[in-house]
Scaffold this active site. Structure first.
Site, PDB file in Angstrom:
ATOM      1  N   LEU A 217      53.878  -5.122  27.577  1.00 42.97           N
ATOM      2  CA  LEU A 217      54.232  -3.728  27.300  1.00 42.97           C
ATOM      3  C   LEU A 217      54.748  -3.628  25.858  1.00 42.97           C
ATOM      4  O   LEU A 217      55.572  -4.443  25.447  1.00 42.97           O
ATOM      5  CB  LEU A 217      55.315  -3.270  28.273  1.00 42.97           C
TER       6      LEU A 217
ATOM      7  N   GLU B 168      56.099 -12.047  28.812  1.00 37.81           N
ATOM      8  CA  GLU B 168      57.297 -11.197  28.746  1.00 37.81           C
ATOM      9  C   GLU B 168      58.087 -11.355  30.039  1.00 37.81           C
ATOM     10  O   GLU B 168      57.666 -12.072  30.944  1.00 37.81           O
ATOM     11  CB  GLU B 168      56.908  -9.735  28.514  1.00 37.81           C
TER      12      GLU B 168
ATOM     13  N   TYR C  14      47.747  -0.071  52.266  1.00 32.74           N
ATOM     14  CA  TYR C  14      47.066   1.048  52.915  1.00 32.74           C
ATOM     15  C   TYR C  14      45.762   0.629  53.576  1.00 32.74           C
ATOM     16  O   TYR C  14      45.249  -0.467  53.336  1.00 32.74           O
ATOM     17  CB  TYR C  14      46.808   2.159  51.903  1.00 32.74           C
TER      18      TYR C  14
ATOM     19  N   LYS D 232      52.125   1.671  30.789  1.00 35.84           N
ATOM     20  CA  LYS D 232      53.338   1.676  31.624  1.00 35.84           C
ATOM     21  C   LYS D 232      53.071   2.419  32.926  1.00 35.84           C
ATOM     22  O   LYS D 232      53.495   3.563  33.090  1.00 35.84           O
ATOM     23  CB  LYS D 232      54.491   2.295  30.834  1.00 35.84           C
TER      24      LYS D 232
HETATM   25  N1  PMP Z   1      57.979  -5.154  29.462  1.00 31.99           N
HETATM   26  C1  PMP Z   1      58.019  -4.656  30.713  1.00 31.99           C
HETATM   27  C2  PMP Z   1      57.081  -5.193  31.729  1.00 31.99           C
HETATM   28  C3  PMP Z   1      58.931  -3.626  31.031  1.00 31.99           C
HETATM   29  O1  PMP Z   1      58.958  -3.111  32.269  1.00 31.99           O
HETATM   30  C4  PMP Z   1      59.835  -3.174  30.042  1.00 31.99           C
HETATM   31  C5  PMP Z   1      60.858  -2.135  30.376  1.00 31.99           C
HETATM   32  N2  PMP Z   1      60.313  -0.880  30.515  1.00 31.99           N
HETATM   33  C6  PMP Z   1      59.754  -3.736  28.766  1.00 31.99           C
HETATM   34  C7  PMP Z   1      58.820  -4.725  28.509  1.00 31.99           C
HETATM   35  C8  PMP Z   1      60.675  -3.273  27.654  1.00 31.99           C
HETATM   36  O2  PMP Z   1      60.269  -2.043  27.181  1.00 31.99           O
HETATM   37  P1  PMP Z   1      61.321  -1.027  26.526  1.00 31.99           P
HETATM   38  O3  PMP Z   1      61.963  -1.770  25.451  1.00 31.99           O
HETATM   39  O4  PMP Z   1      60.477   0.106  26.037  1.00 31.99           O
HETATM   40  O5  PMP Z   1      62.297  -0.632  27.586  1.00 31.99           O
END
Ligand code: PMP
Length: 281
Positions: free
Chosen positions: A203, A179, A33, A146
């Site tokens: 997350l 992750e 943007y 999230k």
């Molecule tokens: N890490 C990230 C970055 C994610 O996007 C997700 C999926 N939502 C997960 C981990 C796994 O989380 P969940 O088991 O709650 O789906």
């Protein structure tokens, strides 16, 4: 004079403007943007703003966009609004497409603009000065929240696909394995399952928690601790976990074979256990 909006060539009152929920800007923050200010009925630094917008899109590998056309449209919209002191907001997203991290195929970008009056709420501040606090710069280090700000995840996933792989695993600057691009990650190392501890860098996956619970139930030893890339490479098993991902074994990382290159028994058992839990809920 009217505050106006523009969506892909259509001009309307700002309150009537809506974008589809599957706009990638809305879903992933996959949008760029600019805000251009006008003074006395004239937009300021237009060329510079459009050059930066163009650069932002190129940096993110957006499809080629005729920036001159968008600049002309901005001019037209601004002319119609007839607001002397305005903020012209221009947002271009990678388009509207069923939600999926990977870049969509050939679809047009979505161009949204608004023209709004700039209201000087506190005309004195340039005379009096303001107060401020300092704050740690964590942009965007809050992976535990999230949010739809998923652009780094989107880029990671796409890079994996471009390299002929399925997914990407985030590793910190100093080598700590975090992750997956949309999943948590476990390794089997030293006879124990190991996963990154809960922190701002990952997350807190619902599936991760379920797996930990299953492990405690089945007396499988688990460690929530940091581990680095070399331990990842040497792990006997590696798997991803997530709501959609379930338990997904990883058998090759950066061209190296994980363990014996086959789906391991821990992953298999936990996938079974996970599905068992889901069915019993
Ligand atoms: N890490 C990230 C970055 C994610 O996007 C997700 C999926 N939502 C997960 C981990 C796994 O989380 P969940 O088991 O709650 O789906």
């Amino acid at each position: 004079m009217p505050e106006l909006a523009y969506i892909n060539g259509r001009i309307m009152p700002i309150d009537d403007a809506v974008v589809p929920v599957e706009d990638r800007g809305y879903q992933f923050g996959d949008a760029v943007y600019e805000v251009i200010a006008s003074y006395g009925g004239k937009m300021f630094c237009v060329k510079e703003h459009f050059a930066r917008l163009d650069r932002s899109m190129r940096e993110l590998n957006f499809p080629k966009v005729q920036i001159e056309g968008i600049s002309r449209a901005a001019n037209e919209l601004f002319g119609k609004a007839k607001i002397e002191r305005a903020a012209v907001y221009i947002q271009i997203s990678r388009g509207v497409s069923p939600r999926s991290h990977a870049f969509p195929g050939k679809i047009p970008v979505q161009v949204v603009m608004t023209v709004r009056k700039i209201e000087e709420k506190n005309p004195n501040i340039r005379e009096t000065g303001i107060s401020a606090i300092t704050i740690e710069d964590i942009r965007w280090g809050r992976c535990d929240i999230k949010t739809v700000q998923l652009l780094p995840n989107v880029i990671a996933k796409q890079k994996a696909l471009d390299a002929g792989c399925y997914d990407a695993i985030f590793v910190s600057k100093d080598g700590i394995v975090r992750e997956g691009s949309s999943s948590n990650l476990f390794i089997l190392s030293g006879g124990k399952l190991v996963t990154h501890p809960l922190a701002t860098d990952i997350l807190p996956g619902i599936t991760r928690a379920l797996i930990l619970d299953l492990c405690s139930e089945k007396k499988i030893p688990v460690e929530e601790r940091f581990f680095d890339k070399s331990e990842l490479y040497e792990a006997v098993e590696v798997f991803l976990t997530g709501t959609i991902t379930e338990v997904l074994p990883v058998v090759q990382i950066d061209g190296r074979t994980v363990g014996n290159g086959k789906v391991g028994s821990a992953a298999r058992m936990l996938q079974e256990g996970l599905l068992g839990r889901l069915k019993s809920e």
